[in-house]
Design an enzyme around this catalytic site. Structure first.
Site, PDB file in Angstrom:
ATOM      1  N   HIS A 109      61.648  -5.364   6.808  1.00 43.24           N
ATOM      2  CA  HIS A 109      62.674  -4.249   6.408  1.00 43.24           C
ATOM      3  C   HIS A 109      62.939  -2.997   7.348  1.00 43.24           C
ATOM      4  O   HIS A 109      61.698  -2.361   7.261  1.00 43.24           O
ATOM      5  CB  HIS A 109      62.801  -4.308   5.102  1.00 43.24           C
ATOM      6  CG  HIS A 109      61.700  -3.618   4.344  1.00 43.24           C
ATOM      7  ND1 HIS A 109      61.996  -2.260   4.161  1.00 43.24           N
ATOM      8  CD2 HIS A 109      60.692  -4.243   3.797  1.00 43.24           C
ATOM      9  CE1 HIS A 109      60.813  -2.088   3.340  1.00 43.24           C
ATOM     10  NE2 HIS A 109      60.134  -3.027   3.218  1.00 43.24           N
TER      11      HIS A 109
ATOM     12  N   ASP B   5      55.321   1.172   4.682  1.00 44.85           N
ATOM     13  CA  ASP B   5      56.395   0.394   3.992  1.00 44.85           C
ATOM     14  C   ASP B   5      57.889   0.923   4.488  1.00 44.85           C
ATOM     15  O   ASP B   5      58.445   1.610   3.950  1.00 44.85           O
ATOM     16  CB  ASP B   5      56.515   0.307   2.398  1.00 44.85           C
ATOM     17  CG  ASP B   5      57.289  -0.553   1.838  1.00 44.85           C
ATOM     18  OD1 ASP B   5      57.780  -1.310   2.539  1.00 44.85           O
ATOM     19  OD2 ASP B   5      57.448  -0.238   0.756  1.00 44.85           O
TER      20      ASP B   5
ATOM     21  N   GLU C 175      66.390  -3.711   1.807  1.00 46.37           N
ATOM     22  CA  GLU C 175      65.556  -4.569   1.040  1.00 46.37           C
ATOM     23  C   GLU C 175      65.013  -3.949  -0.194  1.00 46.37           C
ATOM     24  O   GLU C 175      64.901  -4.786  -1.035  1.00 46.37           O
ATOM     25  CB  GLU C 175      64.290  -4.893   2.041  1.00 46.37           C
ATOM     26  CG  GLU C 175      63.094  -5.824   1.471  1.00 46.37           C
ATOM     27  CD  GLU C 175      62.083  -4.988   0.496  1.00 46.37           C
ATOM     28  OE1 GLU C 175      61.297  -6.044  -0.044  1.00 46.37           O
ATOM     29  OE2 GLU C 175      61.995  -3.743   0.495  1.00 46.37           O
ATOM     30  N   GLU C 176      64.582  -2.632   0.022  1.00 49.06           N
ATOM     31  CA  GLU C 176      64.279  -2.156  -1.131  1.00 49.06           C
ATOM     32  C   GLU C 176      65.329  -1.936  -2.472  1.00 49.06           C
ATOM     33  O   GLU C 176      64.871  -1.561  -3.602  1.00 49.06           O
ATOM     34  CB  GLU C 176      63.925  -0.487  -0.795  1.00 49.06           C
ATOM     35  CG  GLU C 176      63.107  -0.315   0.295  1.00 49.06           C
ATOM     36  CD  GLU C 176      61.514  -0.613  -0.451  1.00 49.06           C
ATOM     37  OE1 GLU C 176      61.458  -1.104  -1.227  1.00 49.06           O
ATOM     38  OE2 GLU C 176      60.645  -0.233   0.623  1.00 49.06           O
TER      39      GLU C 176
ATOM     40  N   ASP D 204      55.893  -6.974   6.311  1.00 49.91           N
ATOM     41  CA  ASP D 204      56.163  -5.975   5.610  1.00 49.91           C
ATOM     42  C   ASP D 204      54.810  -5.092   4.999  1.00 49.91           C
ATOM     43  O   ASP D 204      53.949  -5.806   4.171  1.00 49.91           O
ATOM     44  CB  ASP D 204      56.943  -6.486   4.280  1.00 49.91           C
ATOM     45  CG  ASP D 204      57.431  -5.143   3.338  1.00 49.91           C
ATOM     46  OD1 ASP D 204      57.289  -4.036   3.860  1.00 49.91           O
ATOM     47  OD2 ASP D 204      57.875  -5.681   2.439  1.00 49.91           O
TER      48      ASP D 204
ATOM     49  N   HIS E 225      56.419   4.233  -1.375  1.00 42.49           N
ATOM     50  CA  HIS E 225      57.826   4.853  -1.954  1.00 42.49           C
ATOM     51  C   HIS E 225      57.817   6.108  -2.347  1.00 42.49           C
ATOM     52  O   HIS E 225      58.387   6.565  -3.342  1.00 42.49           O
ATOM     53  CB  HIS E 225      58.073   3.824  -3.362  1.00 42.49           C
ATOM     54  CG  HIS E 225      58.374   2.546  -2.997  1.00 42.49           C
ATOM     55  ND1 HIS E 225      58.011   1.329  -3.795  1.00 42.49           N
ATOM     56  CD2 HIS E 225      58.523   1.589  -1.916  1.00 42.49           C
ATOM     57  CE1 HIS E 225      58.137   0.165  -3.161  1.00 42.49           C
ATOM     58  NE2 HIS E 225      58.707   0.308  -2.086  1.00 42.49           N
TER      59      HIS E 225
HETATM   60  N1  BES Z   1      56.765  -3.711   0.566  1.00 38.85           N
HETATM   61  C1  BES Z   1      57.187  -3.884  -0.745  1.00 38.85           C
HETATM   62  C2  BES Z   1      56.510  -5.000  -1.544  1.00 38.85           C
HETATM   63  C3  BES Z   1      55.240  -4.798  -1.765  1.00 38.85           C
HETATM   64  C4  BES Z   1      54.713  -3.743  -2.438  1.00 38.85           C
HETATM   65  C5  BES Z   1      54.225  -5.978  -1.583  1.00 38.85           C
HETATM   66  C6  BES Z   1      53.156  -3.624  -2.597  1.00 38.85           C
HETATM   67  C7  BES Z   1      53.061  -6.025  -1.953  1.00 38.85           C
HETATM   68  C8  BES Z   1      52.363  -4.879  -2.511  1.00 38.85           C
HETATM   69  C9  BES Z   1      58.623  -4.103  -0.959  1.00 38.85           C
HETATM   70  O1  BES Z   1      59.524  -3.279   0.243  1.00 38.85           O
HETATM   71  C10 BES Z   1      59.225  -3.493  -2.044  1.00 38.85           C
HETATM   72  O2  BES Z   1      59.016  -2.423  -2.434  1.00 38.85           O
HETATM   73  N2  BES Z   1      59.888  -4.558  -2.940  1.00 38.85           N
HETATM   74  C11 BES Z   1      60.093  -4.256  -4.287  1.00 38.85           C
HETATM   75  C12 BES Z   1      60.806  -5.623  -4.739  1.00 38.85           C
HETATM   76  C13 BES Z   1      62.250  -5.894  -4.141  1.00 38.85           C
HETATM   77  C14 BES Z   1      62.879  -7.145  -4.778  1.00 38.85           C
HETATM   78  C15 BES Z   1      63.176  -4.655  -4.377  1.00 38.85           C
HETATM   79  C16 BES Z   1      59.022  -4.208  -5.056  1.00 38.85           C
HETATM   80  O3  BES Z   1      57.935  -4.711  -4.870  1.00 38.85           O
HETATM   81  O4  BES Z   1      58.901  -3.219  -6.175  1.00 38.85           O
HETATM   82 ZN    ZN Z   2      58.644  -3.072   1.909  1.00 35.28          ZN
END
Ligand code: BES
Ligand code: ZN
Length: 386
Positions: A197, A215, A249-250, A277, A354
């Site tokens: 992403h 990220d 994606e976020e 990712d 984040h």
């Molecule tokens: N890269 C993250 C996912 C992640 C974080 C995987 C930590 C493993 C460990 C991704 O960009 C993200 O933040 N995803 C969201 C969920 C999405 C459905 C909005 C999350 O995990 O909070």
């Molecule tokens: Zn991510």
């Protein structure tokens, strides 16, 4: 004055646009009292999931609440049309994504792949991460959100300019930030996909500073290096190799859900998908952790073999997200074989993502972990291409 009001009204309108979201039932019920329930309609329900119709305002709010209370957000997949959301609810498609066995997963191309691996440029990889993370934010609603997509478009165009069989385009969505798609066209139209992403997000202040080096500038830089090495090696693919930088994606896998829906509408045959990712953070060890949920079991076996063959016998580990935590899930949900190799265990994940602290400095400029993912990306694209 008139000129000021129009954009404000326009953005309010987008914010209150109806959207459809497939979300974890338990999480939703736990936090429902903090949402504006008048604007949420439950359309479908299964054991674990809910399909709700609501506003984008509520989706953002839900995602923020989950993030604050449970560290992960896991808000779910968001769609702008009901049918796509219904498709995602359909567990038989997801089971197909998890269980299908599509390919011959043997490993036989060492003589092509090993010379490619020696062409990987650590300094170019690092530079890409540095430049992407120097944008103030790549959040899909931030003023610089589109700049991120354009930066990648130009980079990929430059890399592929010598190739008449290459195409690099923006893929537009119902919001302003586009995804970016590069293709190296093969003899067949069947596709092999590597994705990551391109957006970033500061979770405490969604329009705040969000460098997103790990990220997921790292994932985009990983794919960029794979593309660069394939072009520099003058690799002529059998099938069409597709590189996708997903937008948004976020906020609920928005860009990938939209893109995978398009692939389905086009009836394209998908041979395999890999998600990059977070490929940077190196705190635990130098292994690659394969995410075993919301991914295809047979293809995961292949990715495991690739790690052992091209990275090292003791470099393989496994982890689970527990929910569809990245764009790989958009593919799984619509029945396509998808894998997600990750930089650490889920519980040991980089705590700076984040936040304003997700920078190259956080890893002291050490990108060794990322180099392993570039090797894996090259091996995945080339070994599947038969
Ligand atoms: N890269 C993250 C996912 C992640 C974080 C995987 C930590 C493993 C460990 C991704 O960009 C993200 O933040 N995803 C969201 C969920 C999405 C459905 C909005 C999350 O995990 O909070
Ligand atoms: Zn991510």
């Amino acid at each position: 004055m008139k000129y000021l009001i129009i954009p404000v009204l326009f953005s309010l309108n987008i914010y209150s646009q109806k959207v459809y979201q497939v979300i974890d039932k338990k999480r939703f019920e736990k936090h429902a009292n903090k949402l504006d329930l008048h604007s949420i309609r439950i359309l479908k329900e299964s054991d674990k999931l809910l399909l709700v119709e609501t506003s984008e305002y509520n989706i953002t709010k839900f995602s923020d609440i989950i993030h604050e209370k449970e560290f992960v957000c896991g808000a779910g997949s968001t769609f702008f049309d009901e049918q796509s959301a219904i498709n995602t609810m359909n567990s038989s498609q997801r089971l197909k994504g998890i269980n299908s066995i599509l390919m011959d997963y043997s490993i036989s191309k060492q003589s092509i792949i090993n010379p490619m691996i020696s062409k990987i440029s650590e300094s170019h990889f690092k530079k890409t991460i540095g430049e992407l993370s120097s944008l103030y934010s790549r959040y899909f609603r931030s003023p610089t959100g589109v700049d991120g997509s354009e930066w990648i478009l130009n980079k990929w165009r430059k890399i592929t300019k010598s190739r008449s069989d290459a195409e690099v385009l923006l893929f537009h969505h119902p919001w302003s930030q586009p995804s970016v798609v590069a293709k190296l066209k093969g003899k067949s139209e069947k596709i092999i996909v590597i994705g990551g992403h391109l957006d970033s997000k500061n979770y405490t202040q969604s329009v705040g500073h969000a460098p997103g080096a790990d990220d997921d500038a790292s994932g985009i830089a990983t794919m960029t290096e794979v593309l660069k090495v394939l072009v520099e090696s003058n690799y002529q693919p059998e099938h069409t190799l597709v590189f996708v930088g997903y937008a948004a994606e976020e906020d609920g896998l928005l860009g990938s859900a939209d893109y995978v829906n398009y692939v389905k509408d086009q009836n394209l045959e998908v041979l395999g998908v890999i998600q990059m990712d977070m490929t940077l953070y190196n705190n635990i060890d130098d292994k690659i952790y394969l995410v075993t949920d919301f991914t295809n079991s047979a293809q995961n076996g292949f990715v495991k073999d690739l790690i052992i063959e091209y990275i090292g016998q003791d470099r393989y580990a496994e982890t689970e997200c527990g929910y569809g935590c990245s764009d790989h899930a958009s593919w799984t949900n619509l029945g396509y074989p998808s894998s997600f190799p990750f930089e650490s265990s889920f519980s040991g994940a980089n705590q700076s993502i984040h936040t304003t602290g997700d920078t190259l400095e956080k890893v002291n400029g050490n990108v060794d972990k990322g180099l392993k993912f570039i090797k894996l990306g090259i091996a995945f694209m080339v070994e599947l291409d038969k």
